[in-house]
Motif scaffolding. Structure first.
Motif, PDB file in Angstrom:
ATOM      1  N   UNK A 204       1.023  -1.255   0.067  1.00 19.05           N
ATOM      2  CA  UNK A 204       0.024   0.051  -0.170  1.00 19.05           C
ATOM      3  C   UNK A 204       1.206   1.166  -0.145  1.00 19.05           C
ATOM      4  N   UNK A 205       0.490   2.580  -0.410  1.00 21.72           N
ATOM      5  CA  UNK A 205       1.086   3.944  -0.460  1.00 21.72           C
ATOM      6  C   UNK A 205       1.875   3.843   0.589  1.00 21.72           C
ATOM      7  N   UNK A 206       2.401   4.871   1.276  1.00 19.26           N
ATOM      8  CA  UNK A 206       2.811   5.254   2.639  1.00 19.26           C
ATOM      9  C   UNK A 206       3.160   6.157   2.908  1.00 19.26           C
ATOM     10  N   UNK A 207       2.445   6.386   3.603  1.00 20.23           N
ATOM     11  CA  UNK A 207       2.292   7.750   4.387  1.00 20.23           C
ATOM     12  C   UNK A 207       3.316   8.532   5.294  1.00 20.23           C
ATOM     13  N   UNK A 208       3.993   9.747   4.974  1.00 25.51           N
ATOM     14  CA  UNK A 208       5.170   9.707   5.852  1.00 25.51           C
ATOM     15  C   UNK A 208       4.531  11.348   6.359  1.00 25.51           C
ATOM     16  N   UNK A 209       5.367  11.780   7.491  1.00 25.23           N
ATOM     17  CA  UNK A 209       5.069  13.078   8.074  1.00 25.23           C
ATOM     18  C   UNK A 209       5.949  13.748   7.131  1.00 25.23           C
ATOM     19  N   UNK A 210       5.344  15.213   7.139  1.00 25.14           N
ATOM     20  CA  UNK A 210       6.324  15.894   6.283  1.00 25.14           C
ATOM     21  C   UNK A 210       7.496  17.052   7.244  1.00 25.14           C
ATOM     22  N   UNK A 211       8.714  17.043   6.955  1.00 23.57           N
ATOM     23  CA  UNK A 211       9.557  17.794   7.807  1.00 23.57           C
ATOM     24  C   UNK A 211       9.354  19.107   7.783  1.00 23.57           C
TER      25      UNK A 211
END
Lengths: 590, 35
Positions: A204-211
């Motif tokens: 599945x697509x990866x969700x990341x926190x923006x720096x």
């Protein structure tokens, strides 16, 4: 322009030259049924396929049977793709739970991938499930490429054989192309891409926190604009590498991502960019050698290759020059190439690739009927953007699509020897075969279908609101957007100029019809020519025979291609990119 | 809409097969080549 840029273009052409003979010999051996080093592994698989599908591999087809088999194969597989797109919500391998495609988009995409066009009125990462990408789109990348190569081989046999009405077996040619040519090289090529950083997974697509959180303005349904802070980003995943290689090697061009080869997951490094360029031209270039080998006139194969190389060089030089000189309206801005910048017109281009590799990619992808892009053609200067447009308008015979380039240039060869025959007052001959009125009529049908489709649909789209409402730029640039859409569709290229909202019912259906006409209504008369040539007997060369082997022939072939293209499309070009260039020089941009 | 698009696909390929027949008929009865 820089020495570095020219060096890279020179190395590219050299590599293409060097692989032409070995790959051309291999293709000739595969389609002549001669022994190859892969036979031990692949021959049992091939025999099993024929046994399961009831194909008699010794059965040879007339051109009509060959054409009908090709049409039935394409029609059925287009229907299957349509159904997959319309049912993807209920099918597995859809971790993002994408909805079914709308009927118009599903039809347009099915036609697009069946015809080797790969025009995309959507972004793959936000529209297509993994199953649709793999079983639907990637399958067609292989199948449509194999169909094109099979037709080209049938045409070569038509030229090479004498006093027969048989051109080979469509099912055998397609199967051998898939097993011996496309699958092995794509298997290796996908691993090369993985080594460069192209992704290959079913996650599945990866969700990341923006720096660094971003504040964006969002317009709601009520029309009010509010500020929103974005703290997360979704990074798309997927089986990209396995589709990337056939995207180029089959001159398909349909990207896994909307940004195509400008996306770092599709094209992460300078080497992956170079490898993609080589993959695009590999088979089309090699087929010229196959033509020479199978017809017993290797010098003819090289003469055709030389004509293609000349047109390629003119195209890439023009595009590189136009982009490297920058935008004259950016007064006071340093647009020269220095150590910290590529210089030139960098709008819409990847900083990673710069001017030379963007101009080279745009030229290669439109010389061939690939359509992959690593920069936005819409953002090229008017003359730089005119190069891809002209490349497709010339019929994509500058190396061209896999198979399509070769059978396309054979049409121009027929015309060239016909014109040469008229000039000296003798019956034209092509490799010992007399060219008669039927052959020339079929050649003209093949050429006129493109003209009729491109200019007809473009004219309709620019006088009706359903066409003009999708244009994002006014004036000549808007005309170029519409013209490019139909040129790209009918030419089965699939690259988009950008800026045109093509996901409407009108554009989805009209471009689909243009793609189907441009593909199949060209192949049919070309196969008719092959059938006609195969029946003829060989007449001995005489002093009046126009040689199809030397520089004079290559020159005449180039002139024929350019004159036919110019006579057909110059009025439209003069109202689009040429006018835009003149207005830009006068200080007006669009 | 699905019915329309599937019908359109079938219609196109049926027309293409007719086009094959048309091109074949154009070649029938043409004079034999001269040496």
């Amino acid at each position: 322009m820089s020495a570095n840029g020219w060096f890279q273009i020179g190395v590219f052409l050299l590599v293409i030259f060097l692989i032409t003979k070995p790959l051309g010999v291999f293709l000739a051996r595969v389609f002549s049924g001669e022994k190859t080093f892969l036979d031990t592994v692949l021959r049992p698989i091939e025999k099993l396929i024929y046994r399961l599908t009831g194909i008699d591999e010794s059965h040879e087809m007339r051109w009509t049977e060959y054409a009908i088999a090709m049409l039935l194969f394409s029609g059925v597989s287009m229907g299957v793709l349509y159904l997959i797109e319309r049912m993807q919500k209920f099918l597995p391998l859809n971790p993002q739970r994408f909805a079914n495609l709308e009927p118009g988009l599903a039809f347009g995409t099915a036609a697009s991938f069946t015809t080797n066009t790969n025009w995309q009125a959507y972004s793959g990462e936000s529209t297509m499930s993994y199953l649709t990408q793999m079983a639907g789109l990637a399958y067609h990348n292989f199948a449509s490429a194999a169909v094109g190569i099979a037709v080209a081989v049938a045409v070569i046999r038509g030229i090479a054989r004498k006093e027969t009405d048989k051109l080979g077996n469509f099912w055998v040619d397609t199967t051998r192309c898939l097993l011996w040519v496309l699958l092995p090289i794509c298997l290796i090529g996908s691993l090369v891409f993985v080594s460069q950083g192209v992704i290959q997974n079913l996650k599945p697509y990866t969700t990341v926190e923006l720096i660094e959180p971003q504040t964006v303005q969002v317009t709601g349904a009520d029309g009010k604009t509010t500020a929103q802070t974005v703290t997360q980003q979704v990074i798309a995943q997927g089986p990209v590498a396995s589709q990337e290689v056939i995207k180029e090697f089959g001159t398909n061009g349909g990207g896994f991502f909307g940004a195509n080869s400008a996306h770092p997951f599709e094209n992460p490094t300078p080497f992956s960019n170079f490898f993609q360029l080589v993959l695009i031209f590999a088979i089309p270039s090699a087929l010229t050698y196959t033509l020479g080998r199978m017809t017993g006139s290797q010098r003819h194969g090289w003469a055709v290759w030389a004509a293609m190389a000349v047109l390629f060089f003119v195209g890439v030089t023009t595009a590189y020059w136009a982009e490297a000189r920058g935008n004259p309206q950016l007064v006071g801005v340093n647009q020269a190439p220095i150590s910290s910048q590529s210089g030139g017109n960098m709008e819409g281009k990847e900083v990673r690739f710069g001017i030379a590799n963007s101009a080279l990619f745009a030229t290669v992808t439109t010389d061939a009927s690939c359509g992959a892009i690593n920069g936005q053609h819409d953002s090229f200067t008017p003359l730089g953007g005119m190069v891809p447009l002209i490349n497709i308008m010339l019929g994509e015979v500058v190396f061209g699509g896999v198979g399509a380039g070769l059978y396309g240039i054979v049409v121009f060869v027929i015309l060239a020897v016909f014109i040469a025959g008229l000039m000296v007052g003798r019956t034209p001959e092509y490799l010992g075969k007399k060219i008669e009125s039927y052959d020339v009529k079929m050649a003209m049908l093949a050429i006129l279908i493109l003209t009729f489709t491109i200019l007809g649909f473009s004219a309709l789209a620019i006088i009706k609101p359903f066409g003009t409402s999708s244009i994002s730029n006014p004036g000549p640039h808007g005309l170029s957007q519409v013209l490019y859409a139909y040129v790209s569709s009918a030419g089965n290229n699939g690259s988009a100029f950008g800026g045109l909202n093509a996901n409407t019912m009108w554009y989805n259906t009209s471009t689909a019809i243009a793609q189907l006409l441009g593909r199949f209504f060209m192949i049919i008369p070309v196969l008719a020519i092959a059938g006609s040539l195969a029946k003829k007997r060989i007449v001995p060369e005489s002093v009046g025979t126009f040689p199809v082997t030397g520089g004079l022939f290559s020159g005449l072939l180039v002139a024929t291609i350019v004159i036919v293209g110019a006579l057909t499309f110059f009025p439209a070009l003069s109202l689009g990119p040429i006018l835009e260039h003149l207005l830009m020089a006068a200080g007006k941009s669009f | 809409m699905d019915i329309i698009f599937i019908f359109a696909t079938v219609l196109f390929f049926a027309l293409a097969i007719l086009y094959v027949r048309g091109c074949e008929l154009l070649g029938k009865g043409r004079p034999h080549e001269h040496s």
